[in-house]
Design a protein around this motif. Structure first.
Motif, PDB file in Angstrom:
ATOM      1  N   GLY A 198      11.350  16.010  14.045  1.00  0.00           N
ATOM      2  CA  GLY A 198      10.200  15.138  14.242  1.00  0.00           C
ATOM      3  C   GLY A 198      10.450  13.746  13.711  1.00  0.00           C
ATOM      4  N   ASP A 199      10.715  13.650  12.398  1.00  0.00           N
ATOM      5  CA  ASP A 199      11.147  12.362  11.868  1.00  0.00           C
ATOM      6  C   ASP A 199      12.341  12.588  10.959  1.00  0.00           C
ATOM      7  N   ILE A 200      13.025  11.484  10.670  1.00  0.00           N
ATOM      8  CA  ILE A 200      14.272  11.581   9.914  1.00  0.00           C
ATOM      9  C   ILE A 200      14.007  11.202   8.464  1.00  0.00           C
ATOM     10  N   ASP A 201      14.474  12.040   7.540  1.00  0.00           N
ATOM     11  CA  ASP A 201      14.268  11.796   6.119  1.00  0.00           C
ATOM     12  C   ASP A 201      15.608  11.547   5.456  1.00  0.00           C
ATOM     13  N   VAL A 202      15.745  10.422   4.761  1.00  0.00           N
ATOM     14  CA  VAL A 202      16.977  10.174   4.015  1.00  0.00           C
ATOM     15  C   VAL A 202      16.660   9.802   2.579  1.00  0.00           C
ATOM     16  N   VAL A 243      11.865   6.832  10.525  1.00  0.00           N
ATOM     17  CA  VAL A 243      12.834   7.142   9.479  1.00  0.00           C
ATOM     18  C   VAL A 243      12.164   6.903   8.130  1.00  0.00           C
ATOM     19  N   ASP A 244      12.136   7.918   7.282  1.00  0.00           N
ATOM     20  CA  ASP A 244      11.580   7.782   5.931  1.00  0.00           C
ATOM     21  C   ASP A 244      12.719   7.727   4.929  1.00  0.00           C
ATOM     22  N   LEU A 245      12.802   6.624   4.183  1.00  0.00           N
ATOM     23  CA  LEU A 245      13.841   6.507   3.155  1.00  0.00           C
ATOM     24  C   LEU A 245      13.198   6.522   1.785  1.00  0.00           C
TER      25      LEU A 245
HETATM   26 CA    CA Z   1       9.278  12.599   6.989  1.00  0.00          CA
END
Ligand code: CA
Ligand code: DGT
Ligand code: CA
Ligand code: ZN
Length: 590
Positions: A198-202, A243-245
């Motif tokens: 769904g979304d990218i987590d870094v 993208v969640d950083l």
């Molecule tokens: Ca997320």
């Protein structure tokens, strides 16, 4: 632009040309290039920047497509695409997301009924207007109505894992260039190897969070900032993905990585286990609760008992480290506790690939080309499994052409064995089709001479459950059939599985010792993790196969391995991890 963006642009062009009724070879060229580029791990920008290489080295990319890739990389746009988009109404793309609606059908709906949205199409189906259009009927109309729900569901609008992976790899490489970054890692559903993301987590380990955030925002792929905080920034990345950083410090890195890897349900269970031990786990670490303290109160840093590594976090609640692919709140915590976590299969365990196509049918590369590519990938054996004669669209092989191919394979094996140590053994295989009326598209007498037989169901996918299940079980009971290919027929985001009683299929496979495939194509991943786990439970062995239609297609094996890991499978559960000698014993055939 990432490879995924460029692949999507080419796919889009193919759709548009097809919609206009353009040249089928042109359509195919764009589709092939999209498929190749979509499965490449290395970025096209890197290939272009390397003076010793050229884009035309890539399979299916000639001078014209290389120039278009160059334009896309430089400008992020393509005049041809802009032009096509101007000519074709936007609703076309929305409608093409409905399973079973290709460009030709969509064109008829737009031209004849003036359909301008999914809702309008739904209404037209309900009014019975769709079945009046030439080429449609009551059955098609009912199928469309059912599939509109599929296209609308947010569940089917997520990135494929392989698409997300291309973005994650590029982003991590970018972040690691920043001097303020000590360490950068991916988390969330990408790390757990979910089939869609769904979304990218870094996550970044660094002291100067502001500088890291600046670097993220300066990423050439950043299409906008959604939120900027002290330790968290969210941006819009390629293909519109969020993208969640998060930036954390060294002492908390393991705890944060564990927390943001999830799944949420796994974390909930871990926290409740911690509470039983008078501990509390959050993204900063594991903390001891003071006697009488409220379990939800934010503990002081001094009370930390773990946080630096994931291993420490799990150890603090009396567990070994749990592989991310298993963190879905199944039985992984119980198994970790008992010390019976599976030793998950890895890409290195894979010795063979038992499903692939050549130019004899719908593959892009010759037999020799596929064999060389398999040698380059360190495989010890492969099976060539072109389509049987039912698949007329792909010029499926009849008895005569198949036997000719097998002669060619015999000669190839002889020449490979000339110096005594053949780098690879090529098995004589075939992908037979289960006919609509039952039976297979090649006679038993021919199949008896094969080393390996994949049986797949490509036609009559709308038949009722008993018919489909019956056809598959009949194939399973044929003693010459080694494995059932992509057993449910689903295409992620595109088409639901056909109506099949998968439990009955698994039971029949167990009874007869027939294998089931985990098709590694990122659109298929079929069987999925749940069904593959059920198959193992029933004593069925699985085969992870690429179903490659080009040399590049062999690289999707890692996607299949990831799916197998999510199913908790070990090397011994997978047929193609065995040596050729063991494999021969297992099949009792080759
Ligand atoms: Ca997320
Ligand atoms: P996605 O993005 O839908 O493919 O799935 P995830 O698993 O990546 O979910 P996401 O991005 O919402 O969150 C990433 C991880 O962060 C999630 O797996 C667990 C953790 N997390 C996020 N929000 C919460 C929360 O409210 N409670 C707990 N316990 N964990 C959370
Ligand atoms: Ca996520
Ligand atoms: Zn195939």
């Amino acid at each position: 632009m990432t490879n995924a963006d460029i692949a999507a642009a080419f796919d889009h062009i193919a759709d548009l040309i097809e919609y206009q009724g353009g040249n089928v070879f042109r359509v195919r060229a764009y589709r092939n290039a999209a498929r190749t580029i979509g499965s490449m791990v290395e970025s096209l920008a890197t290939v272009r920047a390397d003076p010793s290489r050229t884009l035309t080295d890539i399979e299916g990319v000639g001078a014209d497509l290389a120039a278009k890739i160059g334009t896309l990389l430089d400008t992020g746009r393509l005049p041809l695409l802009d032009e096509l988009q101007r000519e074709i109404p936007a609703v076309v793309f929305e409608l093409m997301r409905v399973p079973g609606l290709g460009p030709k059908k969509v064109k008829a709906l737009v031209d004849e009924l003036g359909i301008d949205s999914l809702d309008a199409l739904e209404q037209a189906c309900r009014d019975g207007r769709v079945q009046e259009v030439k080429g449609f009927g009551a059955k098609t109309e009912a199928a469309i109505l059912e599939n509109i729900g599929f296209a609308k569901s947010p569940e089917h609008n997520r990135l494929l894992w392989s698409e997300a992976d291309a973005i994650v790899q590029q982003l991590l490489a970018w972040l690691r260039e920043c001097p303020a970054v000590r360490r950068a890692e991916g988390a969330g559903s990408w790390r757990r190897g979910r089939e869609t993301v769904g979304d990218i987590d870094v996550l970044v380990d660094g002291d100067d969070a502001a500088r890291v955030m600046d670097h993220l925002v300066a990423w050439p792929e950043c299409a906008g900032v959604l939120l900027r905080g002290d330790t968290k920034t969210s941006i819009r990345g390629p293909r519109g993905v969020q993208v969640d950083l998060r930036v954390v410090d060294e002492d908390s890195f393991g705890a944060a990585w564990q927390y943001f890897t999830g799944s949420k349900e796994h974390n909930v269970r871990l926290r409740s286990r911690a509470r039983d031990r008078r501990l509390t786990i959050n993204e900063y670490g594991v903390f001891r609760l003071e006697p009488g303290a409220d379990a939800d109160a934010r503990p002081t840093k001094g009370a930390a008992v773990a946080g630096r590594t994931e291993e420490d976090v799990y150890a603090s609640v009396g567990l070994p480290w749990i592989p991310p692919e298993l963190r879905e709140a199944g039985d992984e915590i119980a198994r970790a506790e008992r010390g019976t976590l599976p030793e998950l299969v890895t890409l290195d365990d894979i010795r063979g690939d038992l499903h692939m196509h050549t130019t004899a049918t719908d593959g892009e590369d010759t037999l020799g080309g596929m064999v060389r590519a398999a040698i380059d990938r360190g495989l010890a054996y492969i099976a060539i499994t072109d389509h049987g004669q039912r698949v007329t669209m792909a010029r499926g092989l009849d008895r005569k052409r198949l036997l000719k191919q097998w002669d060619e394979i015999d000669r190839l094996n002889e020449s490979l064995a000339e110096d005594g140590h053949p780098p690879i053994v090529v098995l004589k295989g075939i992908e037979v089709d289960m006919l609509e009326k039952g039976g297979l598209d090649l006679p038993d007498e021919v199949l008896a001479r094969a080393d390996w037989v994949v049986a797949s169901l490509h036609y009559g996918q709308n038949q009722p459950r008993e018919r489909i299940t019956g056809r598959i079980i009949e194939a399973i009971e044929n003693p010459h059939v080694s494995v059932i290919g992509h057993p449910t027929g689903r295409l992620i985001n595109r088409r639901p599985a056909y109506d099949v009683d998968i439990e009955a299929v698994i039971a029949a496979a167990a009874r007869t010792g027939t294998f089931l495939e985990i098709n590694a194509n990122p659109w298929r991943l079929d069987l999925d993790d749940r069904h593959a786990a059920a198959a193992k439970q029933a004593g069925v062995k699985l085969v992870i196969s690429t179903d490659a239609h080009s040399t590049r297609g062999l690289d999707v094996m890692r996607c299949g391995v990831l799916q197998a890991r999510r199913a908790g499978l070990e090397a011994k559960d997978i047929v193609n991890t065995h040596t050729l000698a063991q494999f021969r014993k297992l099949t009792g055939k080759a």
